[in-house]
Write an enzyme that holds these catalytic residues in place. Structure first.
Site, PDB file in Angstrom:
ATOM      1  N   ASP A 142       0.877  -1.223   0.037  1.00 21.96           N
ATOM      2  CA  ASP A 142      -0.072   0.185  -0.008  1.00 21.96           C
ATOM      3  C   ASP A 142       0.774   1.146   0.003  1.00 21.96           C
ATOM      4  OD1 ASP A 142      -2.225   1.408   0.655  1.00 21.96           O
ATOM      5  OD2 ASP A 142      -1.963   1.668   2.612  1.00 21.96           O
ATOM      6  N   ASP A 167      -0.285   5.113   1.064  1.00 25.27           N
ATOM      7  CA  ASP A 167      -0.565   6.187   1.912  1.00 25.27           C
ATOM      8  C   ASP A 167      -0.498   5.436   3.393  1.00 25.27           C
ATOM      9  OD1 ASP A 167      -2.853   8.551   0.292  1.00 25.27           O
ATOM     10  OD2 ASP A 167      -1.427   7.158  -0.438  1.00 25.27           O
TER      11      ASP A 167
END
Length: 360
Positions: free
Chosen positions: A104, A106
């Protein structure tokens, strides 16, 4: 049965190997007091780390004691002591066949939540936060929340997006971990529910092989005699939600001719849950409660780079460069995404991959 327990504690002055021995003895006399556990003289210290004490402990039980029984309350026990750890059977730990790592972006690879940074610049932070709170409460799913938040960002200019880009910072250890994995022969992928405007640049500067993210839609507007590109408040193609993250992970697995046992992944939120659960080792990095509950593999206190020590590869490496990535404070804490060169060739590859496989 044989198990491997990796302990990671912050290095404190005048606290050496005996600190981990004391932790093991306390564990044996409290949480594991009812089990016949032998881990004496099986402790190996990774000596070169400037910031952390890391030990790999081989644990043997005289009879078959199930993993679930040993693992019960282990996160609570270590969490109370601010200790990160890996614990699983030694076969899982010694799996050297893993070749794909999916991340991922953020609050994982980077510190920021890009949509919050965008909202701040557009003066709609409070409205975006209210939508996020509704999503967290289960009133909206990820797609609905993204659509509503993006609609508030309609009219945002390229110049304002660049202001966001300037705010982006790597999470500590991101650069170190990606370089270490590449040295071990991993293919690395950034699969983000954020936006390709930022994700492609982050991934290319870290040298990641793949990047998939939501593509912002632009419109051309006339401002006086000037043409300006602004956001329409929509994305192009399917939204990269939790289901899509898992789908992309499986797509990469098939394209690379791998299987599920060869995949690791890392994320921080509920949108990463399916990807994390699918992987052979899915790690929750400073994760939300819903994600921590979904995986036994977690990093809750240390930087991203300590995930290297959840892999058996690191303990047999003879590469000084790899050791430097994993242990050097400057690499771990002081690498700026803005000081790394952008790789336009990789960005072109990302665009082609998204067009070919995801119609973006």
């Amino acid at each position: 049965m044989e198990y491997t327990l990796v302990l990671i504690t912050k290095k404190e002055e005048n606290k050496q190997l005996f600190g981990h021995k004391e932790i093991l003895n306390e564990l044996k006399s409290t949480l594991w007091k009812d089990f016949n556990i032998n881990f004496e003289n099986n402790l190996e210290l990774y000596k070169n780390n400037e910031s952390f004490i890391i030990s790999k402990n081989e644990i043997k039980t005289n009879k078959e004691i199930g993993y679930e029984l040993l693992n019960n309350r282990l996160h609570e026990w270590f969490g109370e002591r601010s200790i990160d750890f890996y614990f699983n059977d030694s076969k899982h730990f010694n799996n050297c066949q893993r070749k794909l790592a999916v991340f991922d972006m953020d609050s994982c690879i980077i510190k920021n939540e890009c949509i919050d940074e965008m909202a701040g610049i557009m003066g709609v932070s409070e409205k975006v936060s209210m939508i996020t709170a509704r999503a967290m409460a289960g009133e909206l799913d990820f797609n609905q929340a993204l659509v509503e938040r993006l609609s508030l960002l309609k009219g945002m200019t390229i110049e304002q997006l660049e202001q966001v880009w300037k705010k982006i910072e790597l999470n500590s250890g991101s650069f170190s971990l990606i370089q270490t994995l590449k040295s071990f022969g991993f293919k690395t992928a950034l699969v983000s529910g954020g936006f390709s405007y930022f994700a492609f640049r982050v991934a290319s500067r870290l040298g990641m092989d793949y990047a998939v993210s939501n593509q912002l839609e632009f419109q051309t507007t006339i401002d006086g005699a000037e043409e300006k590109k602004t956001l329409t408040g929509k994305v192009i193609g399917d939204i990269i939600n939790g289901e899509m993250k898992k789908k992309v992970t499986i797509l990469l697995e098939n394209l690379l001719g791998l299987n599920q046992s060869q995949i690791i992944s890392m994320g921080d939120g509920s949108n990463d849950k399916l990807m994390i659960q699918y992987s052979n080792m899915g790690i929750a990095f400073h994760g939300k409660p819903i994600l921590r509950a979904a995986t036994p593999f977690q990093i809750n206190f240390a930087p991203l780079s300590v995930a290297s020590f959840y892999l058996s590869n690191i303990y047999s490496t003879t590469s000084n460069e790899v050791e430097s990535y994993c242990t050097n404070k400057n690499h771990i804490y002081n690498t700026s995404i803005h000081n790394l060169p952008e790789n336009q060739s990789l960005i072109t590859n990302y665009i082609d991959f998204n067009k070919t496989n995801l119609n973006k």
